[in-house]
Scaffold this motif. Structure first.
Motif, PDB file in Angstrom:
ATOM      1  N   TYR A   1      29.624  50.876  43.709  1.00  0.00           N
ATOM      2  CA  TYR A   1      28.420  51.453  43.128  1.00  0.00           C
ATOM      3  C   TYR A   1      27.676  50.223  42.368  1.00  0.00           C
ATOM      4  N   ILE A   2      28.044  49.022  42.650  1.00  0.00           N
ATOM      5  CA  ILE A   2      27.645  47.838  41.759  1.00  0.00           C
ATOM      6  C   ILE A   2      26.028  47.753  42.357  1.00  0.00           C
ATOM      7  N   ASP A   3      25.654  48.059  43.725  1.00  0.00           N
ATOM      8  CA  ASP A   3      24.555  47.795  44.111  1.00  0.00           C
ATOM      9  C   ASP A   3      23.677  49.242  43.734  1.00  0.00           C
ATOM     10  N   ASN A   4      24.157  50.206  43.519  1.00  0.00           N
ATOM     11  CA  ASN A   4      23.399  51.543  43.218  1.00  0.00           C
ATOM     12  C   ASN A   4      24.176  52.578  41.917  1.00  0.00           C
ATOM     13  N   ASP A   5      24.089  51.795  40.756  1.00  0.00           N
ATOM     14  CA  ASP A   5      24.532  52.450  39.542  1.00  0.00           C
ATOM     15  C   ASP A   5      23.469  53.359  39.287  1.00  0.00           C
ATOM     16  N   ALA A   6      23.881  54.534  39.047  1.00  0.00           N
ATOM     17  CA  ALA A   6      23.080  55.743  38.655  1.00  0.00           C
ATOM     18  C   ALA A   6      22.135  55.639  37.644  1.00  0.00           C
ATOM     19  N   VAL A   7      22.440  54.572  36.655  1.00  0.00           N
ATOM     20  CA  VAL A   7      21.472  54.687  35.666  1.00  0.00           C
ATOM     21  C   VAL A   7      20.987  52.967  35.552  1.00  0.00           C
ATOM     22  N   PHE A   8      20.940  52.408  36.557  1.00  0.00           N
ATOM     23  CA  PHE A   8      20.401  50.991  36.732  1.00  0.00           C
ATOM     24  C   PHE A   8      20.881  50.180  35.402  1.00  0.00           C
ATOM     25  N   GLY A   9      22.227  50.218  35.332  1.00  0.00           N
ATOM     26  CA  GLY A   9      22.936  49.376  34.063  1.00  0.00           C
ATOM     27  C   GLY A   9      23.185  47.890  34.595  1.00  0.00           C
ATOM     28  N   VAL A  10      23.413  47.697  35.826  1.00  0.00           N
ATOM     29  CA  VAL A  10      23.791  46.718  36.505  1.00  0.00           C
ATOM     30  C   VAL A  10      22.851  45.418  36.235  1.00  0.00           C
ATOM     31  N   ARG A  11      23.167  44.422  35.846  1.00  0.00           N
ATOM     32  CA  ARG A  11      22.406  42.988  36.079  1.00  0.00           C
ATOM     33  C   ARG A  11      23.419  41.779  36.527  1.00  0.00           C
ATOM     34  N   LYS A  12      22.778  41.061  37.367  1.00  0.00           N
ATOM     35  CA  LYS A  12      23.638  39.953  38.052  1.00  0.00           C
ATOM     36  C   LYS A  12      24.497  39.308  37.044  1.00  0.00           C
ATOM     37  N   SER A  13      23.869  39.072  35.893  1.00  0.00           N
ATOM     38  CA  SER A  13      24.560  38.377  34.751  1.00  0.00           C
ATOM     39  C   SER A  13      25.495  38.845  34.097  1.00  0.00           C
ATOM     40  N   LEU A  14      25.707  40.287  34.250  1.00  0.00           N
ATOM     41  CA  LEU A  14      26.576  40.979  33.718  1.00  0.00           C
ATOM     42  C   LEU A  14      27.902  41.344  34.635  1.00  0.00           C
ATOM     43  N   ILE A  15      27.893  40.758  35.522  1.00  0.00           N
ATOM     44  CA  ILE A  15      28.998  41.129  36.695  1.00  0.00           C
ATOM     45  C   ILE A  15      30.017  40.122  36.421  1.00  0.00           C
ATOM     46  N   ALA A  16      31.356  40.318  36.118  1.00  0.00           N
ATOM     47  CA  ALA A  16      32.399  39.402  35.932  1.00  0.00           C
ATOM     48  C   ALA A  16      33.240  39.363  37.034  1.00  0.00           C
TER      49      ALA A  16
ATOM     50  N   LEU B   1      49.524  37.289  24.080  1.00  0.00           N
ATOM     51  CA  LEU B   1      48.885  38.568  24.407  1.00  0.00           C
ATOM     52  C   LEU B   1      50.148  39.710  24.185  1.00  0.00           C
ATOM     53  N   GLU B   2      49.892  40.740  23.670  1.00  0.00           N
ATOM     54  CA  GLU B   2      50.900  41.814  23.668  1.00  0.00           C
ATOM     55  C   GLU B   2      51.436  42.152  24.855  1.00  0.00           C
ATOM     56  N   LYS B   3      50.471  42.315  25.888  1.00  0.00           N
ATOM     57  CA  LYS B   3      51.003  42.775  27.318  1.00  0.00           C
ATOM     58  C   LYS B   3      50.855  41.757  28.288  1.00  0.00           C
ATOM     59  N   ARG B   4      51.504  41.611  29.235  1.00  0.00           N
ATOM     60  CA  ARG B   4      51.130  40.777  30.262  1.00  0.00           C
ATOM     61  C   ARG B   4      50.332  41.500  31.304  1.00  0.00           C
ATOM     62  N   PRO B   5      49.115  40.934  31.718  1.00  0.00           N
ATOM     63  CA  PRO B   5      47.847  41.293  32.630  1.00  0.00           C
ATOM     64  C   PRO B   5      48.269  41.353  33.917  1.00  0.00           C
ATOM     65  N   ASP B   6      47.818  42.187  34.972  1.00  0.00           N
ATOM     66  CA  ASP B   6      47.683  42.092  36.321  1.00  0.00           C
ATOM     67  C   ASP B   6      46.598  41.146  36.796  1.00  0.00           C
ATOM     68  N   ALA B   7      45.499  41.419  36.065  1.00  0.00           N
ATOM     69  CA  ALA B   7      44.291  40.806  36.472  1.00  0.00           C
ATOM     70  C   ALA B   7      43.577  40.361  35.333  1.00  0.00           C
ATOM     71  N   LYS B   8      42.485  39.460  35.405  1.00  0.00           N
ATOM     72  CA  LYS B   8      41.752  39.013  34.281  1.00  0.00           C
ATOM     73  C   LYS B   8      40.106  38.753  34.671  1.00  0.00           C
ATOM     74  N   CYS B   9      39.674  39.046  33.851  1.00  0.00           N
ATOM     75  CA  CYS B   9      38.237  38.321  33.927  1.00  0.00           C
ATOM     76  C   CYS B   9      37.628  37.833  32.681  1.00  0.00           C
ATOM     77  N   ARG B  10      36.598  36.859  32.761  1.00  0.00           N
ATOM     78  CA  ARG B  10      36.120  36.118  31.515  1.00  0.00           C
ATOM     79  C   ARG B  10      34.771  36.197  31.577  1.00  0.00           C
ATOM     80  N   PHE B  11      34.496  36.600  30.173  1.00  0.00           N
ATOM     81  CA  PHE B  11      33.020  36.814  30.040  1.00  0.00           C
ATOM     82  C   PHE B  11      32.608  36.344  28.694  1.00  0.00           C
ATOM     83  N   ASP B  12      31.534  35.551  28.555  1.00  0.00           N
ATOM     84  CA  ASP B  12      31.175  34.842  27.364  1.00  0.00           C
ATOM     85  C   ASP B  12      29.981  35.645  26.897  1.00  0.00           C
ATOM     86  N   PHE B  13      29.776  35.832  25.558  1.00  0.00           N
ATOM     87  CA  PHE B  13      28.747  36.476  25.147  1.00  0.00           C
ATOM     88  C   PHE B  13      27.650  35.418  24.397  1.00  0.00           C
ATOM     89  N   VAL B  14      26.452  35.530  24.520  1.00  0.00           N
ATOM     90  CA  VAL B  14      25.627  34.644  24.015  1.00  0.00           C
ATOM     91  C   VAL B  14      24.640  35.614  22.880  1.00  0.00           C
TER      92      VAL B  14
END
Lengths: 285, 285
Positions: free
Chosen positions: A237-252, A267-280
Motif C-alpha cells: 500500500y506504499i503506492d496507494n495509502d487510503a489517506v494519502f499519507g505517504v511522501r517520498k521523503s518519508l519512506i525509510a 540497546l535494550e534489545k537486539r534488533p532484526d532490522a533497522k531503519c534510519r530517519f533524520d528529522f529536520v
C-alpha cells in the motif's frame, strides 16, 4: 426588494454576513461560499443529489463519537488532511503527514535505546537518526513522541483490555541530537469502513488500507513542531495509502541487521532490522 | 512511488476513485474534490482552521435528529438550498423556494372555500388564484398542498400538545383550475439558532428571522410538481430572509377586504384581507 437569482445569490449570501473587513474569518467564509455555489452551479445539482449530500453528512454525524470522528476520516480519504499537511510544511523541514485519530499527548517516557515493544511478537526494528535544524545543526534534547500499531496492525488503544499507553513513548534526543530505540515493525491496517465513509470508498471501488507506518511528533525548543509519519520502502500500500499519507521523503529503507553488526549506542534489545530517519525542524514563527 | 505534492494530490485523489467513466457520480465527486482542494489551497488553510471546520460539522451532527436537521439548516443559511431551488426552476413555471423542515406528505384534505385556521386567532386571509400550465391553460383537479405557521409564528408540529396536522391541507382546484381558501395570516419566525448554525449566524452578525410565508407543493397530472413559498409585500424581513427564500415573483400583495365586497365563490369564513397568487406548472420531464 432586489431580485436575486442563481447568479446574484452568491453576493447576496456573502453580504448577509457582517464580518470584519479584511478579517481572516471573512476571507475563509466568502471563499467557501464562492466555491460551494460555483460547485452547485457547475454540476447543476438536483434536489435528490442535494438531499443525498446532506443525508451523508447527517450519517457521518450519527456514527461519530469523541473516539470515532467520521468527518476527520472523510477529510483523510478525500486527501484534504494530506493537503493541509502539505500546505503547512515549512521549506527545509521534514514533510508533515497525518496525525490520525489515535494520538495521546501524555505518552510515557522511553529511555534512549529502550524497547517500545515490551515483548510483543513481530520483527524487532531499530529506529534511529538525528534531529536537526534546517542548517544541519543537531538539536540536543529534542523530544521524539511516537505511537504506532503493533505487528498485527492494531493500536492497543483500539483493543479492549489492552493498555492504551502501550506502543507509545517520548524519547529525548542525546547531546548530539541522536535518538534510537527498538520497537516492533508495524503492519498495515484499514481505516474504519463500517460507516458512511466506508460506503463512499465502496462506491468508488477503493480499499481502506493504510501502508504500515510509525507516527511522530517531534519538538525542540524555539523550533516549529512537526507531525509526521514514517513509511517503509517496498511495503504494501506504499503506492496507494487510503489517506494519502505517504511522501517520498518519508519512506525509510528497511535493512537487515547482521549478526556481527555493532552499534555506536547501547540497546535494550537486539534488533532484526533497522531503519534510519533524520528529522529536520524549522524555526518557530 | 510517484511523489505527490500540494498540487498533484488533487489528481491523485480523483484517480483513487474507480468510478464509471462518464457517470454522474464521477462528475459530482471529481468536481467536488477540485473545489475542496482549490478552496484549501486558496485560503492556505491552517491545521487549526481545518480542525475548527471538522469540529463544526461534528457539532452539527451531534445536535441533529430526524426532526432537527442541522445540515439542512446550514444549507439554508449559506444560500445553498435556495440556489438548488433556483437551478431546478423550469422556465415559465413558478419559481421554487424552500421546502423547509416541517412538511408532512399526508395532510388532510381541505374543501374549496374552507377555513384552514379553524378558529385560530389572527387576521383571516383569503388565498386564491388559478393553477395553470405555462401556456396559460387552467389545470382542473390540480392539488394545492399547503402548510404554514400560525398568527404567532409557530407551526403546530413544533408545539407540544397541538395537532401536527393543524394548518395543513390539500385543496383540489375546480374545473377552471381555481383554488381558494381562508387561513390565518402567518407571522415571521426564527430558524433554530441554539446550535452550531446559530453560532455561525452570530459570528456573522446575522439574524435568524424568516419573512412570513405560506408553503406550497402544487401538483397536477403530467406536470412537474413545484415546491415553493408565498410571501407578502411590505412585511418584515422580506428583504433579508435568513434562508434566502424570497423571490420577487413570489411576493403577493395583501389587500383589505371591503365590507361590501363579494366573491365569485363561496367561503366558509369571511376574510379580513386577501391575496391572489397563480401557480404555473411546466410539463414533466
Amino acid at each position: 426588494m432586489a431580485q436575486i437569482n442563481q447568479f446574484t445569490i452568491t453576493e447576496a449570501v456573502k453580504e448577509s454576513f457582517q464580518t470584519e473587513e479584511g478579517s481572516r474569518f471573512k476571507f475563509l467564509l466568502e471563499t467557501f461560499i464562492d466555491h460551494l455555489h460555483d460547485y452547485t452551479r457547475e454540476v447543476n445539482m438536483t434536489h435528490e443529489e442535494w438531499m443525498g449530500m446532506l443525508m451523508f453528512l447527517y450519517d457521518c454525524g450519527k456514527i461519530s463519537t469523541p473516539e470515532r470522528h467520521e468527518f476527520i476520516l472523510l477529510s483523510d480519504v478525500v486527501g484534504l488532511s494530506a493537503l493541509v499537511d502539505m500546505i503547512n510544511t515549512r521549506g527545509g523541514a521534514t514533510e508533515g503527514s497525518n496525525l490520525g485519530p489515535f494520538y495521546l499527548d501524555d505518552a510515557p517516557e522511553l529511555e534512549l535505546g529502550g524497547d517500545l515493544a515490551r515483548g510483543r511478537d513481530g520483527t524487532t526494528l531499530l529506529v534511529h537518526g538525528i534531529v536537526r535544524d534546517s542548517l544541519g545543526n543537531p538539536l540536543p534534547g529534542a523530544i521524539v513522541d511516537t505511537w504506532q500499531a503493533d505487528g498485527s496492525g492494531t493500536y492497543p488503544i483500539q483493543e479492549h483490555g489492552q493498555d492504551k499507553y502501550d506502543l507509545r513513548g517520548k524519547i529525548t534526543a542525546d547531546g548530539e541530537g541522536r535518538y534510537y530505540y527498538t520497537t516492533v515493525l508495524p503492519k498495515p491496517y484499514t481505516v474504519p469502513y463500517d460507516g458512511p465513509v466506508g460506503r463512499l470508498l465502496r462506491a468508488g471501488n477503493r480499499h481502506a488500507w493504510r501502508a504500515a507506518h510509525l507516527h511522530f511528533i517531534v519538538r525542540a525548543e524555539k523550533m516549529r513542531a512537526i507531525t509526521t509519519e514514517l513509511f517503509f520502502e517496498n511495503t504494501e500500500y506504499i503506492d496507494n495509502d487510503a489517506v494519502f499519507g505517504v511522501r517520498k521523503s518519508l519512506i525509510a529503507k528497511l535493512e537487515p541487521v547482521k549478526k556481527s553488526e555493532e552499534f555506536p549506542f547501547a540497546l535494550e534489545k537486539r534488533p532484526d532490522a533497522k531503519c534510519r530517519f533524520d528529522f529536520v525542524l524549522a524555526p518557530e514563527g
